[in-house]
Design an enzyme around this catalytic site. Structure first.
Site, PDB file in Angstrom:
ATOM      1  N   SER A 250      -7.794 -51.801  -2.916  1.00  0.00           N
ATOM      2  CA  SER A 250      -7.744 -51.985  -4.425  1.00  0.00           C
ATOM      3  C   SER A 250      -8.664 -52.156  -5.135  1.00  0.00           C
ATOM      4  O   SER A 250      -9.052 -50.340  -6.118  1.00  0.00           O
ATOM      5  CB  SER A 250      -7.278 -53.505  -3.495  1.00  0.00           C
ATOM      6  OG  SER A 250      -6.915 -54.531  -4.905  1.00  0.00           O
TER       7      SER A 250
ATOM      8  N   HIS B 116       1.096 -54.149  -0.828  1.00  0.00           N
ATOM      9  CA  HIS B 116      -0.553 -54.114  -1.095  1.00  0.00           C
ATOM     10  C   HIS B 116      -1.040 -54.585   0.017  1.00  0.00           C
ATOM     11  O   HIS B 116      -1.564 -54.971   0.161  1.00  0.00           O
ATOM     12  CB  HIS B 116      -0.942 -54.747  -2.213  1.00  0.00           C
ATOM     13  CG  HIS B 116      -2.437 -54.702  -2.948  1.00  0.00           C
ATOM     14  ND1 HIS B 116      -2.366 -53.523  -3.890  1.00  0.00           N
ATOM     15  CD2 HIS B 116      -3.465 -55.608  -2.690  1.00  0.00           C
ATOM     16  CE1 HIS B 116      -3.717 -53.736  -5.032  1.00  0.00           C
ATOM     17  NE2 HIS B 116      -4.596 -54.647  -4.370  1.00  0.00           N
TER      18      HIS B 116
END
Length: 444
Positions: free
Chosen positions: A283, A424
């Site tokens: 991320s 994610h």
């Protein structure tokens, strides 16, 4: 001068690399509000637009790069300076006095005797704070004669969150609140111990013969807009300075600087192979790993997991997170100059494939997740794909495919990519691909 490659122009005309200026919706309630454009978020491939992608092999004066010498001597410095001045910010060159390390604990029989565990504190000055606590696991099979490669990365939850080991203390710094992981009032608690262990499969990495080094990113700069008062930035302020200049580093720059300080320590260990350090991040920390890899060539492999906008995904594609969203939601991540490109990507003189290209010829792996549309999986793939011409200058093979591979299929040689099924996150599946990539490029 045409700064765009013939291949990029052709792909644009076919719609394959459609990239866009933002669609604006006008408000008509009053003259004051009518003049203010509102950003429209897009997650439809049919509406990504048509902004051309900069050609990494065309210099600012129009010169075409045809050799690795031209790249290293002329074009790469040009691009690096643009990423410094317009996006991530300049990292201070001044070395700090009093930088030193202290081993806080050591366990030579960790993981059922397979690894040595150390918690090492890096002091940046003669004072006790700020400092960085680095958790290191090295395979006991490693030695001076047969040193191990090491995966180096920052973590989100604190070192105590990557392991169930009760010997690792709960850090006292600032944390983002998270009820699921036991973080309340911006403080970590015992309840958060082991909360991120699934993201750090340390035992599996040790079994493959590699080491792991990680540290809490908030030790370097707390992840909120505090005016750059509580991280490492004030250590470098000139007299009278209270915040970084517009072209100086933000939080991502500080986090990347910390990764290099971790490398400083690791290369001193005889059981660590200083030619086999892989920098890794997920991320926002995947954005960080790319910037760290672009700056520090000691990282011989660079890994970006779900890094999205400001990481591996192309900025000039209007899909998912945008420059404006980055600057609005996280104004501290990038430098002040990057604010100029909010809802103005057409003026941005660089794009993220050129960041990946800055790492050439060192291998780079980019990973996406099928449900992570905010990070734009296709844009991440294209970030790696469009870096291929630079790697070709060094005789290095890239992804080897022209379109994104099927989910869960890993492709590539010196450039790697996969799009994992799911959300994610960074999981054992991803780590397995990274270790395979390391074995391919480092050798067993």
């Amino acid at each position: 001068m045409n700064r765009y490659s013939p291949a990029a122009v052709l792909l644009l005309s076919m719609g394959t690399l459609a990239t866009a200026s933002l669609t604006m919706a006008q408000t008509a309630t009053s003259p004051a509000t009518a003049a203010k454009p509102q950003e429209v978020i897009n997650q439809d491939e049919a509406h990504v637009g048509s902004l051309p992608i900069p050609d990494p092999l065309t210099c600012a004066d129009g010169t075409r790069v045809t050799s690795k010498e031209q790249w290293l001597e002329k074009r790469r410095p040009e691009l690096f300076k643009l990423f410094e001045s317009e996006m991530y910010g300049r990292t201070p060159e001044r070395k700090l006095e009093g930088l030193r390390t202290e081993v806080l604990l050591e366990n030579k029989m960790a993981l059922e005797g397979k690894a040595t565990q150390r918690l090492v504190r890096i002091y940046f000055t003669k004072a006790d704070a700020p400092h960085l606590d680095v958790l290191v696991y090295l395979p006991n099979a490693a030695s001076k004669e047969k040193p191990a490669g090491v995966f180096v990365g920052l973590n989100f939850g604190g070192n105590h969150a990557v392991t169930e080991d009760p010997a690792i203390p709960v850090p006292q710094g600032w944390f983002r609140n998270n009820k699921e992981t036991g973080v309340t009032q911006n403080r970590a608690t015992e309840a958060s111990r082991g909360a991120d262990a699934r993201r750090w499969p340390i035992a599996e990495v040790i079994t493959r013969g590699y080491g792991v080094a990680t540290a809490y990113y908030g030790d370097l700069d707390p992840d909120f807009d505090d005016g750059f008062q509580n991280g490492v930035q004030p250590l470098f302020y000139k007299e009278g300075q209270t915040k970084p200049e517009a072209d100086e580093w933000g939080s991502i720059g500080a986090w990347a600087w910390g990764l290099s300080r971790m490398a400083d320590y690791l290369v001193t260990l005889p059981e660590v192979d200083d030619k086999r350090l892989a920098v890794l991040g997920h991320s926002r920390l995947g954005k960080t790993s790319l910037w760290a890899g672009a700056q520090d060539t000691r990282f011989s492999i660079v890994i970006s997991n779900n890094s999205g906008a400001g990481g591996a995904a192309l900025s000039k594609r209007h899909f998912g997170e945008t420059v404006n969203k980055l600057n609005t939601n996280f104004p501290h991540w990038f430098n002040g100059n990057f604010k100029k490109y909010s809802m103005n990507e057409a003026a941005l003189p660089i794009d993220q494939h050129e960041l990946i290209a800055l790492c050439a010829p060192r291998p780079v792996y980019v990973a996406s997740a099928t449900e992570d549309l905010w990070a734009d999986p296709k844009g991440e793939f294209l970030g790696a794909k469009l870096a291929e011409p630079v790697y070709a200058l060094f005789g290095k093979k890239g992804l080897g495919v022209s379109e994104p591979p099927a989910p869960d299929v890993s492709v590539g040689e010196a450039l790697g990519y996969h799009n994992r099924t799911g959300k994610h996150d960074i999981l054992l599946f991803d780590w397995e691909k990274y270790m395979n990539f390391a074995a391919k490029n480092w050798g067993n």
